[in-house]
Design a protein around this motif. Structure first.
Motif, short mmCIF file in Angstrom:
data_model
loop_
_atom_site.label_atom_id
_atom_site.label_comp_id
_atom_site.label_asym_id
_atom_site.label_seq_id
_atom_site.Cartn_x
_atom_site.Cartn_y
_atom_site.Cartn_z
N LEU A 314 0.86 -1.19 0.00
CA LEU A 314 0.00 0.00 0.00
C LEU A 314 0.89 1.24 0.00
N ARG A 315 0.55 2.18 -0.88
CA ARG A 315 1.35 3.41 -0.99
C ARG A 315 0.39 4.60 -0.93
N PRO A 316 -0.05 4.95 0.26
CA PRO A 316 -1.11 5.97 0.36
C PRO A 316 -0.68 7.36 -0.16
N LEU A 317 0.63 7.60 -0.33
CA LEU A 317 1.06 8.93 -0.79
C LEU A 317 1.33 8.96 -2.28
N ILE A 318 0.97 7.90 -2.97
CA ILE A 318 1.44 7.70 -4.35
C ILE A 318 1.16 8.90 -5.25
N GLY A 319 0.03 9.55 -5.08
CA GLY A 319 -0.31 10.66 -5.98
C GLY A 319 -0.19 12.02 -5.33
N MET A 320 0.51 12.09 -4.21
CA MET A 320 0.56 13.38 -3.50
C MET A 320 1.84 14.15 -3.78
N ASP A 321 1.73 15.48 -3.73
CA ASP A 321 2.90 16.36 -3.85
C ASP A 321 3.61 16.43 -2.51
N LYS A 322 4.89 16.78 -2.58
CA LYS A 322 5.66 16.91 -1.34
C LYS A 322 5.02 17.94 -0.40
N THR A 323 4.50 19.04 -0.96
CA THR A 323 3.93 20.08 -0.09
C THR A 323 2.70 19.55 0.67
N GLU A 324 1.93 18.72 0.00
CA GLU A 324 0.75 18.14 0.67
C GLU A 324 1.19 17.19 1.79
N ILE A 325 2.25 16.43 1.49
CA ILE A 325 2.75 15.47 2.48
C ILE A 325 3.31 16.23 3.69
N ILE A 326 4.04 17.31 3.41
CA ILE A 326 4.64 18.09 4.50
C ILE A 326 3.54 18.70 5.39
N ALA A 327 2.45 19.14 4.78
CA ALA A 327 1.36 19.73 5.58
C ALA A 327 0.85 18.70 6.60
N ILE A 328 0.72 17.45 6.18
CA ILE A 328 0.25 16.42 7.12
C ILE A 328 1.33 16.13 8.16
N ALA A 329 2.59 16.07 7.71
CA ALA A 329 3.70 15.81 8.65
C ALA A 329 3.74 16.87 9.75
N ARG A 330 3.45 18.10 9.37
CA ARG A 330 3.41 19.17 10.40
C ARG A 330 2.24 18.97 11.33
N LYS A 331 1.10 18.63 10.76
CA LYS A 331 -0.10 18.44 11.58
C LYS A 331 0.09 17.34 12.62
N ILE A 332 0.75 16.26 12.23
CA ILE A 332 0.91 15.15 13.18
C ILE A 332 2.23 15.27 13.94
N ASP A 333 2.93 16.38 13.72
CA ASP A 333 4.13 16.71 14.51
C ASP A 333 5.30 15.74 14.29
N THR A 334 5.41 15.20 13.08
CA THR A 334 6.60 14.38 12.79
C THR A 334 7.64 15.17 12.00
N PHE A 335 7.22 16.29 11.41
CA PHE A 335 8.08 17.00 10.46
C PHE A 335 9.43 17.40 11.08
N ASP A 336 9.38 18.05 12.25
CA ASP A 336 10.63 18.55 12.84
C ASP A 336 11.61 17.43 13.15
N THR A 337 11.08 16.26 13.51
CA THR A 337 11.96 15.11 13.75
C THR A 337 12.50 14.59 12.41
N SER A 338 11.63 14.50 11.42
CA SER A 338 12.05 13.95 10.12
C SER A 338 13.18 14.75 9.48
N ILE A 339 13.19 16.06 9.69
CA ILE A 339 14.22 16.85 9.00
C ILE A 339 15.54 16.91 9.75
N GLN A 340 15.63 16.26 10.91
CA GLN A 340 16.94 16.18 11.56
C GLN A 340 17.90 15.42 10.64
#
Ligand code: ATP
Ligand code: MG
Length: 391
Positions: A314-340
């Motif tokens: 399963l690839r739930p992000l298959i048709g998404m842009d990076k900006t859309e993915i980043i918006a969700i990553a920020r919402k669920i608070d994983t973004f700041d950890t991911s960019i370390q």
């Protein structure tokens, strides 16, 4: 003043699903999450769960915040508990509703009478309480079509409840109602978001991570565990599998053509992930891939990794842009950890010129130059497991 929380899951969410199963799983997930906050009593009726605090000093706002991360909840609110008499409602509702009504221009009253022996009928309750609120808050107008605030009065078995400010829930289906899948979790931005998206569809998520020490550090692994921990409020506790991948990567480097490094590595990841999935009763794998994002995510490269998997990927992000993915990553608070900036096994031994559109037979031939099966067995054998809970 006694206040409780009402959780609405809405009939829409039940379409095609076994309602009792859905409710039981949701209630179990709620209980588990709220245990750390304090003691509550739970009852359910008409697509609503009533959550009654049973200890002093429980913060209902903190409780609401936790509940807003639980999938399967459509909306939720705090509600005032009144005695079951219209006088009691009229005496206490205006003060309770003051915050919600002060800032609004329009409102309506909605009455639900589960107890049919209550002496007033619903339209009468609406008219009388509406009139009272208008007299207390003369700036308001009634708008039955499109009110800013809907005041709801529920007359139930033992009490009446009054509430106004509805908060949106996380939506989706309760985690655990759609079986279990194994997420390939890297330290990047995408894979935690992919796990979140599948959890939203009710899939219980376990995570597998490939680590290649000493090329990847202990810090890099801790970063991935932190990501799993940040996913846990949405996904529930995450069983985290860490696979020792160094030997395999070194063997790829020694025996396979450089242009195929990445895609062969991915195929071997898939083979190991499937083995762990079978042991853990996971019905599918999940990745954070999105078409065209990098050289290893062309349709040809995806076909090459898919070819080794016997269970759905399963690839739930298959048709998404990076900006859309980043918006969700920020919402669920994983973004700041991911960019370390810690290394991932995908960033060691990366080919200078990867084949962007590899042909399956060329890859298979390149991979056949070495028999990886004993190494795969050893990697599965050496996999460490840890249960990661929300903070
Ligand atoms: P991500 O942000 O999730 O790392 P990405 O855009 O960096 O994705 P890749 O590095 O090509 O893409 O990885 C594609 C997918 O492969 C990831 O989304 C993840 O599911 C999986 N993956 C990559 N590296 C690892 C790893 N070390 N352990 C487990 N899964 C991995
Ligand atoms: Mg990555």
């Amino acid at each position: 003043m006694q206040e409780i929380i009402l959780v609405k899951y809405g009939e829409m969410a039940l379409k095609g699903l076994n309602k009792a199963g859905f409710e039981d799983v949701l209630l179990k997930n709620i209980r588990r999450r709220l245990k750390r906050i304090g003691q509550f009593r739970y009852t359910k009726a008409q697509s609503t769960i009533y959550i009654v605090p049973e200890e002093e000093g429980i913060s209902l706002d903190e409780t609401l915040e936790q509940l807003q991360k639980i999938f399967g909840i459509a909306a939720l609110c705090k509600a005032l508990v009144c005695e079951k008499s219209f006088d009691s409602i009229c005496e206490r509702a205006p003060e309770y509703l003051e915050d919600a009504l002060r800032g609004a221009k329009t409102f309506k009253v909605n009455a639900k009478r589960a107890d049919k022996s209550f002496p007033m009928k619903s339209p009468e309750i609406c008219a009388e309480l509406g009139g009272l609120l208008l007299s207390k808050f003369p700036h308001l107008k009634v708008d039955v079509q499109n009110p800013e605030v809907t005041v709801t009065v529920e007359i139930r078995d033992t009490n009446a409840y009054v509430h106004a400010a509805k908060l949106p829930g996380a939506g989706g289906l309760p985690v655990g109602t759609s079986g279990k899948a194994l997420l390939l979790l890297s330290g990047g931005i995408d894979s935690p978001v992919a796990g979140y998206m599948m959890a939203k569809r009710g899939v219980y998520i376990s995570a597998i991570h490939f680590a290649s020490p000493p090329y990847t550090s202990e810090r890099a692994r801790i970063k991935v565990e932190t990501l799993a921990q940040k996913m846990a409020p949405y996904c529930g506790a995450v069983a985290f599998f860490c696979v020792p991948f160094t030997e395999i990567q070194e063997a790829i480097r020694s025996h396979c053509p450089e242009e195929f490094f990445t895609v062969i590595m991915r195929r071997l990841m898939m083979e190991i992930a499937q083995r762990i999935a079978a042991k853990e009763n996971c019905l599918a794998l999940v990745t954070g891939e999105s078409v065209g994002q990098v050289a290893s995510q062309t349709l040809q490269a995806i076909a090459a990794t898919d070819a080794v998997s016997e269970i759905p990927v399963l690839r739930p992000l298959i048709g998404m842009d990076k900006t859309e993915i980043i918006a969700i990553a920020r919402k669920i608070d994983t973004f700041d950890t991911s960019i370390q900036p810690y290394e991932d096994c995908c960033t060691v031994f990366t080919p200078k010129h990867p084949k962007v559109r590899p042909r399956l037979e060329d890859i298979a031939r390149a991979q056949a130059a070495f028999d990886f099966s004993a190494m795969i067995d050893a990697a599965v054998e050496g996999t460490e497991i840890k249960l990661i809970r929300a903070e």
